[in-house]
Structures are given as C-alpha cells and as structure tokens.
Design a protein around this motif. Structure first.
Motif, PDB file in Angstrom:
ATOM      1  N   THR A  54     -42.404  -9.019  68.297  1.00 42.51           N
ATOM      2  CA  THR A  54     -43.057  -8.872  66.996  1.00 42.51           C
ATOM      3  C   THR A  54     -44.505  -8.427  67.164  1.00 42.51           C
ATOM      4  N   THR A  55     -45.182  -8.953  68.187  1.00 43.20           N
ATOM      5  CA  THR A  55     -46.557  -8.525  68.454  1.00 43.20           C
ATOM      6  C   THR A  55     -46.589  -7.026  68.736  1.00 43.20           C
ATOM      7  N   PHE A  56     -45.629  -6.551  69.508  1.00 41.51           N
ATOM      8  CA  PHE A  56     -45.540  -5.125  69.807  1.00 41.51           C
ATOM      9  C   PHE A  56     -45.329  -4.326  68.516  1.00 41.51           C
ATOM     10  N   PHE A  57     -44.482  -4.832  67.654  1.00 41.08           N
ATOM     11  CA  PHE A  57     -44.271  -4.225  66.328  1.00 41.08           C
ATOM     12  C   PHE A  57     -45.583  -4.142  65.558  1.00 41.08           C
ATOM     13  N   ASN A  58     -46.283  -5.265  65.533  1.00 36.69           N
ATOM     14  CA  ASN A  58     -47.550  -5.319  64.790  1.00 36.69           C
ATOM     15  C   ASN A  58     -48.552  -4.313  65.330  1.00 36.69           C
ATOM     16  N   LEU A  59     -48.591  -4.171  66.654  1.00 40.92           N
ATOM     17  CA  LEU A  59     -49.525  -3.230  67.269  1.00 40.92           C
ATOM     18  C   LEU A  59     -49.173  -1.799  66.881  1.00 40.92           C
ATOM     19  N   LEU A  60     -47.885  -1.472  66.999  1.00 39.97           N
ATOM     20  CA  LEU A  60     -47.472  -0.095  66.728  1.00 39.97           C
ATOM     21  C   LEU A  60     -47.731   0.292  65.283  1.00 39.97           C
ATOM     22  N   THR A  61     -47.615  -0.681  64.354  1.00 38.40           N
ATOM     23  CA  THR A  61     -47.748  -0.356  62.936  1.00 38.40           C
ATOM     24  C   THR A  61     -49.161  -0.597  62.399  1.00 38.40           C
ATOM     25  N   GLY A  62     -50.091  -0.927  63.283  1.00 37.13           N
ATOM     26  CA  GLY A  62     -51.477  -1.070  62.845  1.00 37.13           C
ATOM     27  C   GLY A  62     -51.795  -2.401  62.213  1.00 37.13           C
ATOM     28  N   PHE A  63     -50.889  -3.359  62.269  1.00 38.77           N
ATOM     29  CA  PHE A  63     -51.176  -4.685  61.708  1.00 38.77           C
ATOM     30  C   PHE A  63     -51.947  -5.559  62.686  1.00 38.77           C
TER      31      PHE A  63
END
Lengths: 285, 327
Positions: free
Chosen positions: A60-69
């Motif tokens: 999820t952290t990786f997701f957040n990073l990729l999407t700018g969150f």
C-alpha cells in the motif's frame, strides 16, 4: 504467456515488452524502517497485474508513492513515458492513473449518482467561475450522467441511484468506488485490496468487472491477499516482501517459486490449515 | 405585562440590521463548514476585517463608499489566503485552532494603542457612514412599519442589509448546486477520495475559504454601518459562536437555514428578554432584577439550542437523512 509480457529472463525487475509504468530506485523510510525499497519494476500495459505480499510488505505504501499520496525518499517513475515523480496526486489522476483505497472511500453524504459524477473529468462547471452559469456546464453534465447511469447499471447499482452512499453495504461501496474510478476512462486502474471484506457472491462479480476492464483495454494493478483470486484473474504477479520485490512472473510459476513460498505462503502453503489443527488434535489423543 | 410591545420588539428583530449582519456571516460559515467541512472558528475576524477595511478606508484614506467596500472585501480575502495557504494542507483540526487564534490576534491588534491613529484602539472608529448614507434616496422622516418605526437611514441600511442577504443567498444557491458545489461536498466527506479523482482539493478549499470570508465581511460592514461605530470588542469569540449557533439552528449544509436560523435566534432572544422583563416588573420573578434578565436570556437560549441539537441535529432545514449516518 511469460514471453508475451516479459523480455528475457523472468526475474524480479525484469523488462516488459510494453510497460505502462516504470519505477526505479523508489525508497520510502519511516524513521529507521525502510518500508519500500524497489530497485526496478515495470507494469505491463493492457494486463492484469497482481501485487502480493505478506502484511507490512509495503504494497500500500508503494501504491501511495506511485499515486502521489506519499512522498518517497528517493526514486523516479514514469507513466506512459512521462516522468511522474513529485506530481501531486490529483494530477496523477488526471493523467489517467486512478486508484481506489483499501478502506473504501465512498462519499457517504453524497448520493450514489453524485459520487459517480464526481469521478468525471473536464466538467467546466467544476471551475469556480465556470459554475456560475448553468448553460456553461449543463450539456457536459448530461453526458456525464448518462455515462454514470451506464456504469451503475453494469455494476448493478442503478437501483441505488438516489440513495446516499452511506446507505450502501460494504460490498456495494467497493463496487461504487470501482465504478467511480472508471468514470474518467483511466488508462491504469490501481485497486488496493478490492476483495477485502466482500462476500463470495460479490467477489465473483467483482472479478468479472476486473476482467471486463482488461477486455476494454484498461491496465489493472491490484493488491490482494486472496491467492485463489490472484491465480484466477491475473496475467502477471509481482511479489513484495519487506519492501523489496522478491519475485515476479506468471501466476502459476510464481506460486511455485521457493522465494515466494518462503516469504509469503509459508511452509504450509499446500495444507489446509483446518486439517492441520484437526490432525494434531487427533495426535494429541 | 405588555404583550403587544414584546411581540412588536420580537418582530422588529426579524428584520433587524444586526440580524442581517449575522445572517451574512452565517451564510459565509455555511460555505466553510456546511459545504466544505472547514472548521472555521474565526468567522468574527472575517467580519471584523470587512468592518475595519471599510471604516479605515473611509476615515484614514478618504475613499468613497464603493472603494471602501472593495477594501473591506479585499482585506478579508487576503486574510483567507494568509490563513488558508499554510493550514489547508493540514488536517481539519489545525484550521480550527489557527482560525480561533488568528481571530483573537487580530482583535488584539485592532485594540492595540500603538495603531490608535488608524484603528482608534479600544475606542474603535465612528462616523464613517457619510459617503454611504449620502446615497440614501429615501426622504427624511420617520417611517412607521406598524410594529416599529425608524428613521430614513435606519430603513435604508435595513434594505441594503437584507438585499445583500438575498443576493448572497441566490448566489450561493446556484453555486452549491453546480458541479463546483458537488466537489466541495465531496471534500467535506473525504478529501483523499476527491483527490484520487483528479480534483485539486487545496484550490477548492482556498476558494471556499475566500468566498465564505468575503460574504462574512459584508456582514461586518452592515453591522457597523447601522450605528456608524466599529469597536474591537464586538469581534470577540462570542460573535463567532453566535454565528455557529445560527448556522446549526438553521441547518449547516443549507442556504435557507442560516437565514431563518438568524431570524429565529434573534427573535427568540428578544422575546425571552421582553417577556422576562415583563415578569420581573410584575414581581413574578423575585429572584431576578432587570439587569440580570439580559444575561439570563442567553442561558435560556443556550438551553433551547442544546435541546435542538440533541433532538433536531440537522437544524430547521437540514435533511434528516443526511444526519442518520455517521452517528
């Protein structure tokens, strides 16, 4: 299958024939803990890619990073060849990379149809000055509403059109969030645990929707724990553990990979845990 | 006891100029809190900036009325930007703390003797209405409305105040029913979800803060214009909390709510005061004197409001369904 997607040897960080998203050297530290440390990863275009891994693997952290969150400590990544590092989350979404959340974010006190309308782009009435005059946005609004109704029908939410999103069940909210994400015709949909807390009947229909996305040419990247569904619908599986990518490949092969079994599935991967307990209880007798 | 007088006074409050001023400020707060979910506890500061912007521009700079109005609007707009840019990226609670602190700081700055030549310090400013009242087309005289009578200037400021209420309400009615208003409501529910759909949440919050703030500054100008006095003590936290009371009474995410909420609130205040004064004079309330009535009415109104919030949390016009969830 593998040679259609990857170039060369199938190994963590391998090159893809047609990547839509390429990330390099992305790290994120929380204090002394390195939550994400991805050297290189490519997401294949037009495929369903599953991102799996044990709890705390940094998915999820990786997701957040990729999407700018969230902001990474280091790293660059490109979406469709354009640099995306440091781009604010709303601009990431405008470029066609839409995400959903692990804890569903339905806008509770908006009606289902308003939730859907909010997912669209290019509504001139969403600008402050553009909103004053109704004729300026009315025709676009009609288009948006038609599209929203179509999607609601597809997701079997059309009966709930005028209800507040708060009145939906947990599973229906998941559906709504996914339908809302499709309002802008994204190129890449990132689903964070779309099946969490959804009953088996609804899981089946969610799976169908994800397959539909692929047949419409949308790329899907999703985080999931349920191995069964990963095996069923994904074309490619990427395994994360302790922030790193430890394996990737077609689902059938990844599941056999000793590194994956070790990191994720554990020694009892092929045993039904229920059996183990009963078995040991019998031994005790 | 003079019931007729009590009712006349109460009816007078319904169209009172202070009522109009508070309603304008409450409409601004409806944009902030009701539609966008911004916890602004410094609405008094926006109104104060309207009032001081107008009076300083008139007295110190000798600007005509329209330029002074623009100065008041600009002052609160700039204040909204100054407050919003650092805090709107943070969680909602921070804005609450920052607004309440900024409002207090501003009030102390206005009452500081260092700037007395401009702000009048704790005495405030007065006699700044000449340019405005010179516009008054109503012939000189007393005007009898049946339940109350007033001078031509009192009538004029009432007409202007309530016209502003109507204009602001119509403007906000269309604005909140547009796609722009839909984004605001989305932000109120979950700003991350709205961000993930490609909306620039920060820009929307800034816009909402500026719009609500400038509407409140109109309220501030109307407030000081009726008596032509502007004192720093007016703009304390109790001003802010009366606005909150009006908003919650009427219904936070509505346009009609703050208007009717304001009228009911002031009518209620006046009615309890005049009835209790009447009862005290008749000797029915031996434990009270007239001076205490003024204070105890707030206590009673507070009690009524508590009951309202418990039994009708959506306010007079709010949608009950909207509050059934998220208990």
């Amino acid at each position: 299958m593998a040679n259609q997607i990857a170039i060369g040897a199938v190994e963590p960080g391998c090159k893809k024939v047609d990547p839509i998203l390429v990330a390099d050297n992305v790290t994120r530290q929380f204090g002394g803990l390195t939550a994400v440390n991805v050297e290189h990863v490519e997401i294949p275009r037009g495929q369903i890619t599953a991102l799996i891994g044990p709890n705390g693997a940094g998915k999820t952290t990786f997701f957040n990073l990729l999407t700018g969150f969230d902001k990474p400590n280091t790293g660059t990544w490109t979406f469709e060849g354009k640099d995306l590092a440091g781009v604010p989350s709303y601009k990431v979404a405008r470029r066609g990379m839409i995400r959903t959340f692990q804890l569903t974010k339905a806008l509770s006190l908006l009606t289902v149809i308003d939730n859907m309308r909010l997912g669209s782009q290019d509504q001139p009435g969403e600008g402050f000055f553009g909103s004053w005059l109704r004729f300026n946005w009315k025709s676009r609004e009609t288009q948006i509403t038609a599209k929203a109704d179509e999607l609601l029908k597809r997701f079997k939410l059309d009966a709930k059109r005028e209800d507040y999103a708060a009145a939906l069940s947990g599973g229906q909210r998941k559906l709504l969030e996914m339908a809302r994400a499709l309002m802008s015709d994204p190129k890449l949909v990132m689903l964070d645990e779309p099946m969490a807390g959804v009953n088996p009947a609804l899981t089946q229909s969610l799976l169908e929707h994800i397959k539909d996305l692929k047949s419409n040419g949308t790329t899907v990247l999703f985080v999931e724990h349920d191995m069964h569904m990963v095996r069923h619908i994904s074309d490619w599986v990427i395994v994360m553990a302790e922030g790193k990518i430890v394996a990737e490949g077609p689902p059938a092969e990844v599941m056999k990979n000793p590194a994956v079994i070790d990191a994720y599935l554990g020694a009892h991967a092929d045993t039904d845990l229920g059996d183990v307990e009963i078995g040991s209880a019998k031994e005790g007798n | 006891m003079d019931w007729l007088n009590a009712l006349n006074l109460t009816a007078g409050e319904l169209i009172g100029v202070y009522t109009a001023a508070y309603v304008l400020a409450a409409l601004g707060l409806a944009v902030h809190f009701g539609f966008t979910g911004l916890l602004n506890f410094g609405q008094a500061a926006f109104a104060a900036l309207g009032a001081y912007g107008y009076s300083i521009a008139t007295l110190t700079l000798n600007w005509p009325w329209w330029a002074a109005v623009l100065a008041g609007l600009a002052a609160s707009g700039v204040f909204a930007l100054l407050l919003g840019i650092p805090t709107l990226r943070l969680r909602a609670d921070y804005l609450a703390i920052v607004t309440i602190a900024a409002a207090q700081a501003l009030r102390y700055a206005f009452s500081a003797s260092d700037y007395a030549s401009v702000t009048g310090a704790s005495n405030g400013l007065s006699e700044f209405g000449e340019s405005f009242y010179s516009l008054n087309p109503i012939p000189k005289g007393r005007y009898d409305l049946g339940f109350t009578s007033m001078s031509e200037n009192e009538l004029f400021i009432r007409i202007i105040g309530w016209s502003l209420v109507v204009i602001a309400a119509v403007f906000l009615f269309f604005l909140t029913r547009s796609p722009w208003g839909r984004v605001l409501k989305g932000i109120r529910e979950d700003e991350d979800a709205v961000r993930a759909l490609g909306k620039n949440v920060f820009a929307y919050k800034i816009q909402a803060l500026v719009i609500g703030g400038t509407i409140a500054s109109l309220g501030g100008m109307v407030f000081v214009m009726s008596s032509q006095t502007n004192q720093p003590s007016t703009w304390g936290t109790n001003f802010t909390f009366m606005i909150w009371t009006i908003l919650l009474l009427g219904g936070a995410a509505t346009i009609l709510g703050p208007i009717v909420g304001g009228m009911v609130f002031f009518a209620l205040l006046m009615f309890t005061q005049s009835v209790m004064e009447g009862l005290v004079k008749m000797g029915w309330l031996p434990f009270l004197d007239i001076a205490q009535v003024g204070q105890i009415r707030f206590l009673l109104v507070g009690l009524i409001l508590m009951l309202l919030v418990i039994f009708r949390p959506q306010g007079i016009f709010g949608n009950k369904k909207e509050l059934q969830f998220n208990g």
